[in-house]
Design a protein around this motif. Structure first.
Motif, PDB file in Angstrom:
ATOM      1  N   PRO A  44      42.480  11.283   0.529  1.00  0.00           N
ATOM      2  CA  PRO A  44      41.079  10.979   0.829  1.00  0.00           C
ATOM      3  C   PRO A  44      40.804  11.158   2.320  1.00  0.00           C
ATOM      4  O   PRO A  44      41.583  10.713   3.166  1.00  0.00           O
ATOM      5  N   GLY A  45      39.703  11.830   2.643  1.00  0.00           N
ATOM      6  CA  GLY A  45      39.307  12.000   4.026  1.00  0.00           C
ATOM      7  C   GLY A  45      38.437  10.847   4.494  1.00  0.00           C
ATOM      8  O   GLY A  45      38.262   9.846   3.783  1.00  0.00           O
ATOM      9  N   PRO A  46      37.874  10.942   5.686  1.00  0.00           N
ATOM     10  CA  PRO A  46      36.988   9.877   6.182  1.00  0.00           C
ATOM     11  C   PRO A  46      35.839   9.614   5.206  1.00  0.00           C
ATOM     12  O   PRO A  46      35.173  10.541   4.740  1.00  0.00           O
ATOM     13  N   GLY A  47      35.623   8.341   4.881  1.00  0.00           N
ATOM     14  CA  GLY A  47      34.537   7.973   3.986  1.00  0.00           C
ATOM     15  C   GLY A  47      34.779   8.297   2.524  1.00  0.00           C
ATOM     16  O   GLY A  47      33.855   8.228   1.714  1.00  0.00           O
ATOM     17  N   GLU A  48      36.024   8.606   2.169  1.00  0.00           N
ATOM     18  CA  GLU A  48      36.336   9.003   0.793  1.00  0.00           C
ATOM     19  C   GLU A  48      37.300   8.024   0.128  1.00  0.00           C
ATOM     20  O   GLU A  48      38.087   7.342   0.787  1.00  0.00           O
ATOM     21  N   LEU A  49      37.230   7.995  -1.203  1.00  0.00           N
ATOM     22  CA  LEU A  49      38.116   7.177  -2.025  1.00  0.00           C
ATOM     23  C   LEU A  49      38.988   8.088  -2.878  1.00  0.00           C
ATOM     24  O   LEU A  49      38.506   9.107  -3.383  1.00  0.00           O
ATOM     25  N   LEU A  50      40.229   7.722  -3.055  1.00  0.00           N
ATOM     26  CA  LEU A  50      41.083   8.394  -4.028  1.00  0.00           C
ATOM     27  C   LEU A  50      41.097   7.531  -5.286  1.00  0.00           C
ATOM     28  O   LEU A  50      41.442   6.343  -5.228  1.00  0.00           O
ATOM     29  N   VAL A  51      40.697   8.127  -6.406  1.00  0.00           N
ATOM     30  CA  VAL A  51      40.524   7.391  -7.658  1.00  0.00           C
ATOM     31  C   VAL A  51      41.507   7.905  -8.702  1.00  0.00           C
ATOM     32  O   VAL A  51      41.636   9.123  -8.903  1.00  0.00           O
ATOM     33  N   ARG A  52      42.209   6.978  -9.356  1.00  0.00           N
ATOM     34  CA  ARG A  52      43.008   7.334 -10.533  1.00  0.00           C
ATOM     35  C   ARG A  52      42.038   7.397 -11.718  1.00  0.00           C
ATOM     36  O   ARG A  52      41.484   6.381 -12.136  1.00  0.00           O
ATOM     37  N   CYS A  53      41.800   8.579 -12.231  1.00  0.00           N
ATOM     38  CA  CYS A  53      40.740   8.779 -13.227  1.00  0.00           C
ATOM     39  C   CYS A  53      41.129   8.203 -14.587  1.00  0.00           C
ATOM     40  O   CYS A  53      42.180   8.535 -15.134  1.00  0.00           O
ATOM     41  N   ALA A  54      40.274   7.371 -15.126  1.00  0.00           N
ATOM     42  CA  ALA A  54      40.445   6.846 -16.471  1.00  0.00           C
ATOM     43  C   ALA A  54      39.481   7.507 -17.447  1.00  0.00           C
ATOM     44  O   ALA A  54      39.718   7.501 -18.659  1.00  0.00           O
ATOM     45  N   ALA A  55      38.389   8.079 -16.932  1.00  0.00           N
ATOM     46  CA  ALA A  55      37.415   8.777 -17.775  1.00  0.00           C
ATOM     47  C   ALA A  55      36.671   9.783 -16.906  1.00  0.00           C
ATOM     48  O   ALA A  55      36.402   9.529 -15.735  1.00  0.00           O
ATOM     49  N   VAL A  56      36.353  10.926 -17.510  1.00  0.00           N
ATOM     50  CA  VAL A  56      35.619  11.992 -16.824  1.00  0.00           C
ATOM     51  C   VAL A  56      34.517  12.472 -17.754  1.00  0.00           C
ATOM     52  O   VAL A  56      34.784  12.832 -18.904  1.00  0.00           O
ATOM     53  N   GLY A  57      33.289  12.487 -17.277  1.00  0.00           N
ATOM     54  CA  GLY A  57      32.178  12.948 -18.085  1.00  0.00           C
ATOM     55  C   GLY A  57      32.042  14.466 -18.025  1.00  0.00           C
ATOM     56  O   GLY A  57      32.154  15.069 -16.960  1.00  0.00           O
ATOM     57  N   VAL A  58      31.811  15.083 -19.165  1.00  0.00           N
ATOM     58  CA  VAL A  58      31.618  16.535 -19.239  1.00  0.00           C
ATOM     59  C   VAL A  58      30.116  16.810 -19.263  1.00  0.00           C
ATOM     60  O   VAL A  58      29.391  16.256 -20.096  1.00  0.00           O
ATOM     61  N   THR A  59      29.640  17.665 -18.352  1.00  0.00           N
ATOM     62  CA  THR A  59      28.207  17.917 -18.233  1.00  0.00           C
ATOM     63  C   THR A  59      27.869  19.385 -18.480  1.00  0.00           C
ATOM     64  O   THR A  59      28.695  20.274 -18.237  1.00  0.00           O
TER      65      THR A  59
ATOM     66  N   ALA B  20      36.330  20.138 -25.400  1.00  0.00           N
ATOM     67  CA  ALA B  20      35.174  19.359 -24.941  1.00  0.00           C
ATOM     68  C   ALA B  20      34.053  20.291 -24.501  1.00  0.00           C
ATOM     69  O   ALA B  20      32.877  20.070 -24.816  1.00  0.00           O
ATOM     70  N   HIS B  21      34.397  21.353 -23.767  1.00  0.00           N
ATOM     71  CA  HIS B  21      33.394  22.327 -23.337  1.00  0.00           C
ATOM     72  C   HIS B  21      32.745  23.008 -24.537  1.00  0.00           C
ATOM     73  O   HIS B  21      31.538  23.277 -24.528  1.00  0.00           O
ATOM     74  N   GLU B  22      33.530  23.276 -25.552  1.00  0.00           N
ATOM     75  CA  GLU B  22      32.993  23.940 -26.746  1.00  0.00           C
ATOM     76  C   GLU B  22      31.913  23.103 -27.414  1.00  0.00           C
ATOM     77  O   GLU B  22      30.894  23.618 -27.872  1.00  0.00           O
ATOM     78  N   VAL B  23      32.123  21.783 -27.454  1.00  0.00           N
ATOM     79  CA  VAL B  23      31.113  20.886 -28.043  1.00  0.00           C
ATOM     80  C   VAL B  23      29.795  21.005 -27.281  1.00  0.00           C
ATOM     81  O   VAL B  23      28.717  21.104 -27.880  1.00  0.00           O
ATOM     82  N   ILE B  24      29.869  21.022 -25.954  1.00  0.00           N
ATOM     83  CA  ILE B  24      28.660  21.129 -25.131  1.00  0.00           C
ATOM     84  C   ILE B  24      28.022  22.505 -25.299  1.00  0.00           C
ATOM     85  O   ILE B  24      26.793  22.621 -25.417  1.00  0.00           O
ATOM     86  N   GLU B  25      28.820  23.566 -25.316  1.00  0.00           N
ATOM     87  CA  GLU B  25      28.286  24.916 -25.465  1.00  0.00           C
ATOM     88  C   GLU B  25      27.540  25.080 -26.786  1.00  0.00           C
ATOM     89  O   GLU B  25      26.528  25.784 -26.847  1.00  0.00           O
ATOM     90  N   ARG B  26      28.034  24.437 -27.835  1.00  0.00           N
ATOM     91  CA  ARG B  26      27.384  24.528 -29.151  1.00  0.00           C
ATOM     92  C   ARG B  26      26.216  23.555 -29.285  1.00  0.00           C
ATOM     93  O   ARG B  26      25.559  23.525 -30.322  1.00  0.00           O
TER      94      ARG B  26
END
Length: 305
Positions: A23-38, A288-294
């Motif tokens: 993480p740089g200045p002003g940043e957080l390092l996060v251990r990801c538990a969930a990621v939203g697909v947009t 996951a991308h396929e669901v969004i594409e369809r």
């Protein structure tokens, strides 16, 4: 750590080993538990001239903080929009756009509610949707749209209409509180409405604008482009306004924070309920991308590192 990447436009997604970022200045390092697909990220994979870092909404635990971070500590749970590699075990998040996850809410709740809910809330605010007015939401079964339908009802809309691409989504949209659900190809979109919240753009802008009553307001927040004819605005004294959440987050942090608190309050009350269509493992990001594409999703699609 593991992260998802691709090497050419439209190319296959694959897992690779990569160093844990610092993480740089002003940043957080996060251990990801969930990621939203947009949809915007999915579109960039298939359309951008050069490969991009797969970013997006993330939620998880802070494991390190960069210089100057004051709002969060290691061990706290946060959610926010990652502009770098977010499809990963660890990701970097700017403190300014990070939000705490309250007790009683999961990481999946956070990625399904916060970013999409903030957009939905902001779009309704931009439309100046007053109690008793009618609201039409395009992409009403999407990650943002299904929250916009609920929020329109909570805010006192007199009539809420959902617009979808597939008639199979109608029951889901009505279960959210919509009075009616129409399909994009219908000859008529029913009685004119005061506000249209458009997440689709493109060729759909013309019928969406036609669905407005005189003095109606359309708010466009789609990455799909499209063109509006000035004459179509003049005839009914209609207006079209663009909305971008990033401008609010950077320029009006007070407003961003107020909307965020209101979303969590409504969630705690059970008034607004984010729907999750499916959860995928990180190695199944392509599915996951396929669901969004369809356009098959009913609510949010989530990756679980």
């Amino acid at each position: 750590m593991r992260r998802v990447r691709y090497e050419s436009t439209g190319g296959p997604l694959f897992l690779e080993e990569a160093p844990v970022p610092e993480p740089g200045p002003g940043e957080l390092l996060v251990r990801c538990a969930a990621v939203g697909v947009t949809l915007p990220v999915v579109r960039k994979v298939t359309e951008a001239a050069e490969p991009i870092a797969l970013g997006g909404e993330i939620a998880g635990e802070v494991v390190a903080a960069g210089e100057g971070v004051t709002r969060f500590r290691v061990g706290e749970r946060v959610t926010g929009l990652c502009f770098g590699h977010g499809y990963a075990d660890f990701a970097v998040l700017h403190e300014a756009i990070a939000s705490p996850i309250p007790d009683g809410a999961s990481a999946v709740d956070a990625v399904a509610l916060v970013r999409g809910g903030l957009v939905a809330y902001g779009v309704l605010e931009t439309a100046r949707a007053a109690p008793g007015e009618s609201v039409l939401v395009t992409a009403a079964a999407s990650g943002v749209g299904h929250l916009a339908v609920q929020l329109a009802r909570v805010r006192g809309a007199g009539r809420v209409v959902g617009a979808v691409s597939d008639p199979g989504k109608a029951e889901f949209v009505r279960s959210l509180g919509a009075d009616d659900c129409i399909q994009y190809g219908d000859d008529s979109w029913g009685d004119p409405v005061d506000c249209v919240l458009d997440a689709v753009g493109g060729d759909l802008l013309t019928p969406a604008l036609a669905a407005l009553a005189p003095h109606g307001r359309l708010v466009a927040y789609s990455s799909g482009g499209g063109t509006v004819r000035a004459y179509d605005l003049l005839v009914g004294a209609k207006t079209v306004t663009g909305f971008q959440m990033a401008l609010i987050a950077r320029g009006r942090p007070d407003l961003y924070e107020r909307w965020r608190r209101e979303l969590w309050r409504l969630f705690a009350e059970g008034t607004v309920k984010p729907a999750v269509h499916a959860e995928f493992a990180l190695e199944d990001a392509a599915k996951a991308h396929e669901v969004i594409e369809r356009r098959a999703n009913l609510g949010k699609v989530v990756l679980r590192p």
